[in-house]
Design a protein around this motif. Structure first.
Motif, mmCIF file in Angstrom:
data_model
loop_
_atom_site.group_PDB
_atom_site.id
_atom_site.type_symbol
_atom_site.label_atom_id
_atom_site.label_comp_id
_atom_site.label_asym_id
_atom_site.label_seq_id
_atom_site.Cartn_x
_atom_site.Cartn_y
_atom_site.Cartn_z
ATOM 1 N N HIS A 43 3.025 -9.618 6.710
ATOM 2 C CA HIS A 43 3.326 -9.565 5.273
ATOM 3 C C HIS A 43 2.502 -8.469 4.604
ATOM 4 O O HIS A 43 3.027 -7.659 3.818
ATOM 5 C CB HIS A 43 3.015 -10.930 4.652
ATOM 6 N N VAL A 44 1.219 -8.423 4.913
ATOM 7 C CA VAL A 44 0.342 -7.403 4.348
ATOM 8 C C VAL A 44 0.749 -6.017 4.851
ATOM 9 O O VAL A 44 0.783 -5.045 4.076
ATOM 10 C CB VAL A 44 -1.128 -7.706 4.695
ATOM 11 N N ASP A 45 1.100 -5.904 6.131
ATOM 12 C CA ASP A 45 1.479 -4.606 6.685
ATOM 13 C C ASP A 45 2.707 -4.029 5.982
ATOM 14 O O ASP A 45 2.755 -2.832 5.665
ATOM 15 C CB ASP A 45 1.758 -4.728 8.185
ATOM 16 N N ALA A 46 3.709 -4.858 5.748
ATOM 17 C CA ALA A 46 4.921 -4.373 5.082
ATOM 18 C C ALA A 46 4.603 -3.857 3.684
ATOM 19 O O ALA A 46 5.100 -2.800 3.257
ATOM 20 C CB ALA A 46 5.969 -5.482 5.022
ATOM 21 N N ALA A 47 3.739 -4.580 2.978
ATOM 22 C CA ALA A 47 3.376 -4.162 1.626
ATOM 23 C C ALA A 47 2.509 -2.908 1.658
ATOM 24 O O ALA A 47 2.648 -2.016 0.800
ATOM 25 C CB ALA A 47 2.657 -5.296 0.908
ATOM 26 N N MET A 48 1.596 -2.809 2.621
ATOM 27 C CA MET A 48 0.732 -1.631 2.714
ATOM 28 C C MET A 48 1.546 -0.371 3.034
ATOM 29 O O MET A 48 1.244 0.718 2.528
ATOM 30 C CB MET A 48 -0.347 -1.841 3.778
ATOM 31 N N GLU A 49 2.568 -0.509 3.853
ATOM 32 C CA GLU A 49 3.405 0.657 4.139
ATOM 33 C C GLU A 49 4.085 1.152 2.867
ATOM 34 O O GLU A 49 4.180 2.361 2.631
ATOM 35 C CB GLU A 49 4.418 0.309 5.225
ATOM 36 N N ARG A 50 4.544 0.212 2.055
ATOM 37 C CA ARG A 50 5.134 0.604 0.768
ATOM 38 C C ARG A 50 4.103 1.302 -0.109
ATOM 39 O O ARG A 50 4.385 2.338 -0.710
ATOM 40 C CB ARG A 50 5.682 -0.621 0.040
ATOM 41 N N LEU A 51 2.905 0.742 -0.180
ATOM 42 C CA LEU A 51 1.873 1.314 -1.041
ATOM 43 C C LEU A 51 1.501 2.727 -0.603
ATOM 44 O O LEU A 51 1.373 3.631 -1.432
ATOM 45 C CB LEU A 51 0.636 0.419 -1.044
#
Length: 432
Positions: free
Chosen positions: A124-132
């Motif tokens: 979950h964190v990885d998907a959001a970090m890629e967006r960021l």
């Protein structure tokens, strides 16, 4: 077992790298954490046999909490936290986040969240970090990239802790189970002779140069006056430390600092942490299981007190951190690191100033204190290093559990003088 290849000049040590490079490096670092856990049984993930040795499950979640707390929540619009109580469970020691944290000695008492849920949290964190990383506004990118550099280096530190904590937890078991029985072993041989290299004194500058990533405790760069000295060309070996043991080193009060002698009396130390006496001679617990002690390998898992006592017994001393940096600066960062997949210190080759990097962290005679002019950064991130500048000693050089692109000449590690569970060894010095 192969390890993900590092990217040259990548994000952990180059916050000015292009976003695509930083994304690639983010993926590489995050992948390695999970890769290191692949040999574990599900029962291993929540095991904690000492307050300082956290469960693997906690490490995997804590580094994700770091990205969520310091990057996603403040910088990604509309970010949804994975679980509202994870900020309490997986905060380590950051008081200024105002959420509090679960007691460190009790991390192994939590069967929930499950291991599967922790991996879901990471993804979950990885998907959001890629967006960021790809979508952060240009006005925010300088701060985002700076924090990303800290976060990736922070995870690399926890990868080393993962390895050392797994070793400590498995060594607690009387079956001495192997983390990876396939790990390569060095041939048993005699150590290369111990020689010394002279290093000029004078007014020298130490500390971070300002090029690439560095922690705040490596700054400001400043001048130090050194006398000429001589530094051992390799680390102290098992064979040499065994001579200290056989000579009654642990019984000779004249060799020990008072607090170190107290540790001997309280805990019954008779040898380095993972040495085991047997009818066939000394054995050593490794991540490949219990095996005969190799005389040529560096002695490892010793406290500052043991390092200091050995140096006194040998008629030498430990180098200061300024001396160590003076000797190491300008030399290539080469050695045995986690990248090799060996996960154990290796015997030294002949030649000047071998093993400066990798194999074992090297105790110095320097207390962990702020450099002249040091100021911790404001806010919770300022708690990362500054508040620990009391009662600890500095170590230099990295270990066989450190990533090669994580270490540099100015890097300052620090531990309490009685702690032994990290890969810590000894390099001798003397006045010229």
């Amino acid at each position: 077992m192969s390890y993900p290849a590092p990217i040259k000049d990548s994000a952990p040590n180059n916050p000015d790298a292009p976003r695509t490079d930083m994304l690639a490096d983010y993926r590489r670092v995050r992948t390695l954490s999970e890769h290191l856990c692949e040999p574990l049984a599900i029962e291993d993930y929540m095991l904690q046999t000492a307050a300082e040795a956290s469960p693997p499950k906690w490490h995997l979640a804590h580094v994700s909490w770091f990205f969520e707390t310091f990057l996603l929540r403040p910088f990604l619009p509309g970010y949804r936290v994975f679980h509202p109580r994870f900020e309490y469970l997986f905060n380590s020691y950051y008081e200024q986040t105002e959420t509090g944290f679960w007691p460190r000695p009790e991390r192994g008492l939590l069967s929930r969240p499950t291991v599967a849920e922790v991996y879901d949290y990471r993804h979950h964190v990885d998907a959001a970090m890629e967006r960021l990383i790809l979508e952060a506004a240009p006005t925010q990118w300088a701060e985002v990239s700076a924090r990303l550099g800290i976060g990736l280096n922070h995870e690399q530190q926890h990868q080393e802790l993962l390895i050392t904590d797994i070793k400590y937890n498995l060594a607690y078991n009387p079956l001495y189970p192997a983390y990876r029985p396939d790990l390569a072993q060095a041939p048993v041989a005699d150590p290369v002779p111990l020689t010394y290299t002279g290093v000029e004194g004078g007014s020298v500058r130490i500390g971070a140069s300002g090029e690439g990533f560095a922690y705040d405790n490596e700054s400001p760069r400043h001048e130090v006056l050194l006398r000429p000295f001589r530094l051992a060309d390799r680390l102290v070996t098992n064979a040499e430390f065994r001579e200290f043991v056989d000579d009654g080193g642990y019984d000779n009060v004249a060799l020990w600092l008072s607090d170190g002698w107290g540790q001997i009396k309280t805990h019954g130390w008779r040898a380095p942490l993972y040495w085991r006496a047997s009818d066939e001679g000394w054995q050593e617990m490794t991540l490949a299981g219990l095996r005969p002690l190799n005389p040529a390998e560096p002695v490892c898992h010793v406290s500052y007190y043991e390092a200091d006592a050995f140096a006194r017994w040998a008629g030498k001393r430990l180098p200061t951190e300024a001396e160590w940096e003076r000797a190491a600066e300008g030399r290539a960062v080469q050695g045995h690191f986690v990248d090799d997949g060996v996960l154990h210190p290796r015997p030294a080759a002949a030649g000047p100033l071998q093993q400066l990097y990798g194999d074992c962290w090297e105790w110095t005679a320097s207390a962990y204190l702020p450099y002249p002019g040091y100021r911790a950064v404001e806010g919770a991130l300022g708690e990362y290093n500054g508040k620990f500048m009391c009662g600890q000693m500095v170590l230099r050089g990295g270990s066989c559990a450190t990533s090669q692109d994580h270490i540099r000449a100015s890097y300052r590690n620090f531990f309490y003088p009685h702690e032994r569970w990290q890969f810590k060894g000894i390099r001798l010095a003397e006045d010229a």
